[in-house]
Design a protein around this motif. Structure first.
Motif, PDB file in Angstrom:
ATOM      1  N   UNK A 140      29.152  42.404  57.342  1.00 21.14           N
ATOM      2  CA  UNK A 140      29.565  41.711  56.128  1.00 21.14           C
ATOM      3  C   UNK A 140      30.479  42.628  55.315  1.00 21.14           C
ATOM      4  N   UNK A 141      31.625  42.088  54.930  1.00 21.88           N
ATOM      5  CA  UNK A 141      32.594  42.832  54.134  1.00 21.88           C
ATOM      6  C   UNK A 141      32.983  42.016  52.914  1.00 21.88           C
ATOM      7  N   UNK A 142      33.446  42.706  51.876  1.00 28.33           N
ATOM      8  CA  UNK A 142      34.000  42.088  50.682  1.00 28.33           C
ATOM      9  C   UNK A 142      35.418  42.603  50.505  1.00 28.33           C
ATOM     10  N   UNK A 143      36.268  41.755  49.946  1.00 26.12           N
ATOM     11  CA  UNK A 143      37.606  42.204  49.597  1.00 26.12           C
ATOM     12  C   UNK A 143      38.155  41.373  48.461  1.00 26.12           C
ATOM     13  N   UNK A 144      39.121  41.939  47.779  1.00 29.10           N
ATOM     14  CA  UNK A 144      39.914  41.229  46.794  1.00 29.10           C
ATOM     15  C   UNK A 144      41.354  41.381  47.260  1.00 29.10           C
ATOM     16  N   UNK A 145      41.976  40.253  47.630  1.00 28.51           N
ATOM     17  CA  UNK A 145      43.303  40.324  48.241  1.00 28.51           C
ATOM     18  C   UNK A 145      44.060  39.029  48.002  1.00 28.51           C
ATOM     19  N   UNK A 188      42.388  36.925  45.279  1.00 30.66           N
ATOM     20  CA  UNK A 188      41.120  36.201  45.289  1.00 30.66           C
ATOM     21  C   UNK A 188      40.046  37.084  45.907  1.00 30.66           C
ATOM     22  N   UNK A 189      38.817  36.717  45.657  1.00 23.24           N
ATOM     23  CA  UNK A 189      37.683  37.434  46.231  1.00 23.24           C
ATOM     24  C   UNK A 189      37.256  36.733  47.519  1.00 23.24           C
ATOM     25  N   UNK A 190      36.916  37.536  48.515  1.00 26.62           N
ATOM     26  CA  UNK A 190      36.462  37.002  49.789  1.00 26.62           C
ATOM     27  C   UNK A 190      35.212  37.737  50.257  1.00 26.62           C
ATOM     28  N   UNK A 195      34.783  33.269  38.609  1.00 22.45           N
ATOM     29  CA  UNK A 195      33.567  32.930  37.854  1.00 22.45           C
ATOM     30  C   UNK A 195      32.311  33.140  38.705  1.00 22.45           C
ATOM     31  N   UNK A 196      32.341  32.643  39.938  1.00 17.62           N
ATOM     32  CA  UNK A 196      31.178  32.809  40.813  1.00 17.62           C
ATOM     33  C   UNK A 196      31.041  34.252  41.285  1.00 17.62           C
ATOM     34  N   UNK A 197      32.167  34.944  41.485  1.00 14.40           N
ATOM     35  CA  UNK A 197      32.119  36.353  41.908  1.00 14.40           C
ATOM     36  C   UNK A 197      31.376  37.187  40.877  1.00 14.40           C
ATOM     37  N   UNK A 198      31.588  36.884  39.600  1.00 12.35           N
ATOM     38  CA  UNK A 198      30.945  37.636  38.523  1.00 12.35           C
ATOM     39  C   UNK A 198      29.446  37.363  38.439  1.00 12.35           C
ATOM     40  N   UNK A 231      35.382  33.442  56.605  1.00 14.91           N
ATOM     41  CA  UNK A 231      35.959  33.878  55.344  1.00 14.91           C
ATOM     42  C   UNK A 231      35.480  32.932  54.256  1.00 14.91           C
ATOM     43  N   UNK A 232      34.787  33.465  53.263  1.00 14.14           N
ATOM     44  CA  UNK A 232      34.352  32.683  52.116  1.00 14.14           C
ATOM     45  C   UNK A 232      35.212  33.092  50.927  1.00 14.14           C
ATOM     46  N   UNK A 233      36.048  32.180  50.447  1.00 16.55           N
ATOM     47  CA  UNK A 233      36.867  32.436  49.264  1.00 16.55           C
ATOM     48  C   UNK A 233      36.012  32.097  48.046  1.00 16.55           C
TER      49      UNK A 233
END
Length: 98
Positions: A36-41, A4-6, A71-74, A65-67
């Motif tokens: 602020x960081x982003x990850x896909x994990x 998931x994207x966070x 669809x919204x990540x794109x 942490x915002x999961x």
């Protein structure tokens, strides 16, 4: 296991703890801004990150942490001179094939 994207945001009140949190975050995610960081994990990896952060942070600190669904990540739009995230920059890096 599904990834998931966070989006991860933090406010750490002490400089020493802040540096420890930054080092921890850099092992799991890419920096977007100072705090602020982003990850896909996957969920296990995020749980590991949370456990490590829990060893460092105190009561006056917080980490959010915002999961974010795919669809919204794109839908994200980045503005500025460096609009690409770390994964996009790595994908654009030149490679030598032998």
């Amino acid at each position: 296991m599904q990834e998931n994207h966070f989006l991860i945001v933090y406010d750490i009140r002490d400089g020493k703890r802040l540096r420890k949190v930054e080092k921890c975050m850099e092992n799991y995610a890419w920096r977007v801004q100072k705090s602020i960081f982003e990850t896909t994990a996957n969920d296990n990896t995020v749980s590991q990150l949370k456990a490590q952060l829990n060893e460092v942070i105190e009561d006056d600190d917080f980490v959010l942490f915002f999961k974010i669904c795919e669809r919204d990540w794109q839908k994200q739009e980045k503005y500025g001179k460096n609009k690409k995230n770390k994964q996009q920059q790595e994908a654009d890096a030149p490679y030598l094939i032998l």
